[in-house]
Design a protein around this motif. Structure first.
Motif, mmCIF file in Angstrom:
data_model
loop_
_atom_site.group_PDB
_atom_site.id
_atom_site.type_symbol
_atom_site.label_atom_id
_atom_site.label_comp_id
_atom_site.label_asym_id
_atom_site.label_seq_id
_atom_site.Cartn_x
_atom_site.Cartn_y
_atom_site.Cartn_z
ATOM 1 N N VAL A 118 10.516 -1.016 3.008
ATOM 2 C CA VAL A 118 10.082 0.380 3.121
ATOM 3 C C VAL A 118 11.155 1.317 2.568
ATOM 4 C CG1 VAL A 118 9.625 2.241 4.786
ATOM 5 C CG2 VAL A 118 8.454 0.041 5.005
ATOM 6 N N LEU A 119 12.415 1.063 2.938
ATOM 7 C CA LEU A 119 13.504 1.902 2.436
ATOM 8 C C LEU A 119 13.653 1.764 0.924
ATOM 9 C CD1 LEU A 119 16.227 1.405 5.206
ATOM 10 C CD2 LEU A 119 14.632 3.308 4.920
ATOM 11 N N ARG A 120 13.512 0.556 0.423
ATOM 12 C CA ARG A 120 13.653 0.334 -1.019
ATOM 13 C C ARG A 120 12.553 1.057 -1.784
ATOM 14 N NH1 ARG A 120 11.430 -2.054 -4.936
ATOM 15 N NH2 ARG A 120 9.796 -2.954 -3.628
ATOM 16 N N ILE A 121 11.318 0.986 -1.278
ATOM 17 C CA ILE A 121 10.186 1.629 -1.949
ATOM 18 C C ILE A 121 10.368 3.147 -1.969
ATOM 19 C CG2 ILE A 121 7.718 2.118 -1.725
ATOM 20 C CD1 ILE A 121 7.432 -0.783 -0.662
ATOM 21 N N ALA A 181 13.138 4.129 -4.427
ATOM 22 C CA ALA A 181 12.684 4.029 -5.809
ATOM 23 C C ALA A 181 11.781 5.198 -6.188
ATOM 24 C CB ALA A 181 11.948 2.706 -6.028
ATOM 25 N N ALA A 182 11.056 5.733 -5.214
ATOM 26 C CA ALA A 182 10.168 6.866 -5.479
ATOM 27 C C ALA A 182 10.887 8.196 -5.377
ATOM 28 C CB ALA A 182 8.998 6.840 -4.492
ATOM 29 N N GLY A 183 12.186 8.176 -5.043
ATOM 30 C CA GLY A 183 12.918 9.418 -4.852
ATOM 31 C C GLY A 183 12.380 10.208 -3.676
ATOM 32 N N ALA A 184 12.017 9.486 -2.595
ATOM 33 C CA ALA A 184 11.337 10.116 -1.462
ATOM 34 C C ALA A 184 12.133 9.917 -0.171
ATOM 35 C CB ALA A 184 9.931 9.533 -1.299
ATOM 36 N N PHE A 185 11.837 10.777 0.799
ATOM 37 C CA PHE A 185 12.424 10.673 2.131
ATOM 38 C C PHE A 185 11.491 9.899 3.063
ATOM 39 C CE2 PHE A 185 14.481 14.485 0.478
ATOM 40 C CZ PHE A 185 15.802 14.317 0.894
ATOM 41 N N THR A 189 0.163 9.323 -5.723
ATOM 42 C CA THR A 189 0.197 10.727 -5.286
ATOM 43 C C THR A 189 1.424 11.494 -5.750
ATOM 44 O OG1 THR A 189 1.342 10.216 -3.204
ATOM 45 C CG2 THR A 189 -1.085 10.093 -3.211
ATOM 46 N N GLY A 190 2.498 10.789 -6.080
ATOM 47 C CA GLY A 190 3.746 11.469 -6.386
ATOM 48 C C GLY A 190 4.407 12.076 -5.161
ATOM 49 N N ALA A 191 4.044 11.599 -3.989
ATOM 50 C CA ALA A 191 4.595 12.141 -2.736
ATOM 51 C C ALA A 191 6.096 11.906 -2.674
ATOM 52 C CB ALA A 191 3.905 11.505 -1.539
ATOM 53 N N ARG A 192 6.770 12.781 -1.946
ATOM 54 C CA ARG A 192 8.211 12.669 -1.755
ATOM 55 C C ARG A 192 8.583 12.541 -0.278
ATOM 56 N NH1 ARG A 192 7.724 11.422 -6.080
ATOM 57 N NH2 ARG A 192 8.600 12.258 -8.013
ATOM 58 N N VAL A 193 7.579 12.311 0.591
ATOM 59 C CA VAL A 193 7.818 12.175 2.028
ATOM 60 C C VAL A 193 6.869 11.121 2.598
ATOM 61 C CG1 VAL A 193 7.895 13.333 4.277
ATOM 62 C CG2 VAL A 193 8.472 14.609 2.208
ATOM 63 N N PHE A 194 7.430 10.251 3.429
ATOM 64 C CA PHE A 194 6.633 9.294 4.207
ATOM 65 C C PHE A 194 7.082 9.399 5.655
ATOM 66 C CE2 PHE A 194 6.481 4.731 5.808
ATOM 67 C CZ PHE A 194 5.165 4.821 6.236
ATOM 68 N N LEU A 203 0.823 -1.196 0.000
ATOM 69 C CA LEU A 203 0.000 0.000 0.000
ATOM 70 C C LEU A 203 0.867 1.259 0.000
ATOM 71 C CD1 LEU A 203 -2.872 -0.991 2.466
ATOM 72 C CD2 LEU A 203 -2.833 -1.099 -0.037
ATOM 73 N N LEU A 204 2.039 1.177 0.621
ATOM 74 C CA LEU A 204 2.968 2.308 0.589
ATOM 75 C C LEU A 204 3.431 2.570 -0.838
ATOM 76 C CD1 LEU A 204 4.707 4.397 2.117
ATOM 77 C CD2 LEU A 204 6.462 2.599 2.346
ATOM 78 N N ALA A 205 3.801 1.507 -1.550
ATOM 79 C CA ALA A 205 4.235 1.674 -2.937
ATOM 80 C C ALA A 205 3.110 2.247 -3.801
ATOM 81 C CB ALA A 205 4.700 0.331 -3.493
ATOM 82 N N ALA A 206 1.892 1.761 -3.576
ATOM 83 C CA ALA A 206 0.753 2.259 -4.347
ATOM 84 C C ALA A 206 0.488 3.730 -4.050
ATOM 85 C CB ALA A 206 -0.488 1.421 -4.046
#
Length: 481
Positions: free
Chosen positions: A264-267, A270-274, A237-242, A229-232
């Protein structure tokens, strides 16, 4: 203190204006209270303008005010505060309801199961007082500290975080909430989506919305956030923060499962997110928690994790000293935002924190808290099962200070909270922990803010005897004639 202040207030007419009140020693003997109580009561009267304190001379009745100042007209503010422009991205009004529900003190006689801090009996008050006294005598203790924080304190935080984190990666902050605010402002522009666990800490949701960000829920289960669900959510959303709490998540108490940590770190990578790791409860592990997993920051080699932690939860709500840790160019942005917002954390507070964590009393305090929190957890859980079988307790945490429960019968958690308050128990509604529609009613019960296990048993008894029809279900079979 309030009773003494009222007694002194009622007797002021016995003294002429400018007349001297009895000495503090005389008041202690007459009212049979402590010197601290007398000092606080006199300070209250001074704040009301009823007495004047003259150091070395005594306390005197003040000259009464001739007239009260005329009340002004503040109605114009309704227009000024509500006239938001069409281009405003960051809202000027902030909903702090969820935060205030855990900060508000309940009325006298009400058992506090809605708090978020240790009861004074669990706080290391003597150790903190000694640390503050030693800190005040340090050379330069009242001078300006480095904006990043004292090097020794940054080094201590780096060692606590672990891995290859070093002092240069750490910024000292004014507690965890301040660190989260800085992180969100640095990583997410106004209007951007921010992924959050669902449910999650209401203070985080309030911070995100106050920054103009849009919190997007990612459900958690018994093993923490669900990676698929995190990857989805990142993709949609194109979010860059989790933002997450991998250890003893608030409010569920769950721990991110070993198999999900790297995922979680890999996902996120891959999304270019923090990933903002709020490690708020590491010092609140229970005695039976076993070895704790490393921080996500310790396992991150690519600067994905921005780590947040604080000393506040394990000490006192007034020891607001925390840390932000990150790697790469983001550190400069974090530092710049913190400097603009607050310049730096007061040096005496940093010095006191350094003295506290370096003293032999610190590990003893953590062991005491670990044992007491485990005992309180078991006492409250057992009492709830006896007195309120209608409450579902899906997870018994091994850290933190709360139980996340769900009434068996569907309904509004606000009704449950109101009924509990009528029974003499303050609890926290679950609705503010969700940034979208909750899957059902939930209630958070804290066992850290009461004076002892006896209050937890009494709280469950009050709830069981209160206006909860499911608390004592009728036995099977026809009624006895």
């Amino acid at each position: 203190m309030a009773e003494l202040a009222e007694s002194l207030r009622s007797e002021l007419d016995r003294y002429s204006v400018g007349g001297k009140l009895p000495s503090s020693r005389a008041l202690v003997e007459h009212y049979r209270v402590s010197p601290v109580t007398v000092s606080r009561a006199l300070a209250q009267l001074a704040a009301e303008g009823l007495v004047v304190t003259r150091p070395g001379a005594g306390v005197y009745r003040a000259r009464p005010r001739t007239h009260a100042p005329a009340a002004g007209d503040t109605s114009w503010q309704e227009v000024a505060l509500s006239a938001e422009g069409a281009g405003d991205v960051v809202p000027r009004s902030v909903d702090a309801t969820g935060v205030l529900s855990s900060l508000a003190a309940p009325p006298p006689g009400v058992i506090e199961l809605n708090g978020g801090y240790l009861h004074p009996s669990l706080q290391p008050e003597r150790a903190m007082a000694a640390a503050l006294a030693r800190a005040g005598r340090r050379p330069g203790a009242w001078g300006r500290p480095p904006v990043e924080g004292l090097p020794e304190l940054r080094d201590w935080f780096a060692r606590e975080i672990g891995g290859t984190v070093v002092a240069a990666d750490v910024l000292v902050t004014a507690g965890g909430q301040s660190a989260l605010a800085t992180a969100l402002r640095a990583l997410a522009p106004p209007g951007a989506p921010v992924l959050v666990e669902s449910p999650t800490y209401p203070g985080l949701l309030a911070l995100a919305r106050a920054s103009g960000c849009r919190p997007v829920p990612v459900p958690v289960d018994g093993e923490g956030v669900r990676p698929e669900l995190l990857a989805a959510a990142f993709e949609a959303t194109g979010a860059r923060v989790f933002v997450c709490q991998p250890l003893f998540q608030n409010p569920t108490g769950t721990v991110l499962a070993p198999g999900r940590r790297a995922e979680v770190l890999r996902i996120a990578r891959a999304a270019g997110a923090f990933v903002v790791e709020d490690d708020y409860a590491r010092s609140l592990a229970h005695e039976d928690a076993g070895p704790l997993p490393a921080t996500l920051a310790a396992e991150d080699a690519d600067g994905v994790v921005v780590h947040v932690r604080s000393l506040t939860k394990a000490t006192s709500p007034s020891l607001r000293v925390g840390a932000l840790a990150a790697r790469g160019p983001v550190v400069d942005r974090l530092r710049a935002i913190q400097v603009v917002d607050s310049f730096f954390v007061p040096r005496p507070l940093q010095e006191a924190a350094l003295e506290l964590v370096g003293a032999p009393a610190w590990p003893r305090h953590l062991r005491t808290v670990a044992a007491e929190l485990r005992h309180r957890r078991d006492v409250l859980a057992g009492a709830l099962r006896r007195e309120l079988p209608m409450l579902e307790l899906p997870h018994l945490p091994c850290g933190g200070y709360q139980l996340w429960v769900r009434p068996a019968r569907a309904g509004d958690d606000a009704d449950f909270v109101a009924a509990a308050l009528r029974a003499g128990v303050a609890v926290t509604p679950g609705r503010p922990y969700f940034c979208a529609e909750p899957p059902g009613p939930h209630v958070r019960l804290s066992f850290a803010g009461v004076s002892g296990p006896g209050e937890l048993v009494e709280a469950a008894r009050r709830l069981g005897a209160g206006p909860f029809p499911e608390a004592n279900p009728a036995p099977d079979g026809p009624p006895t004639p």
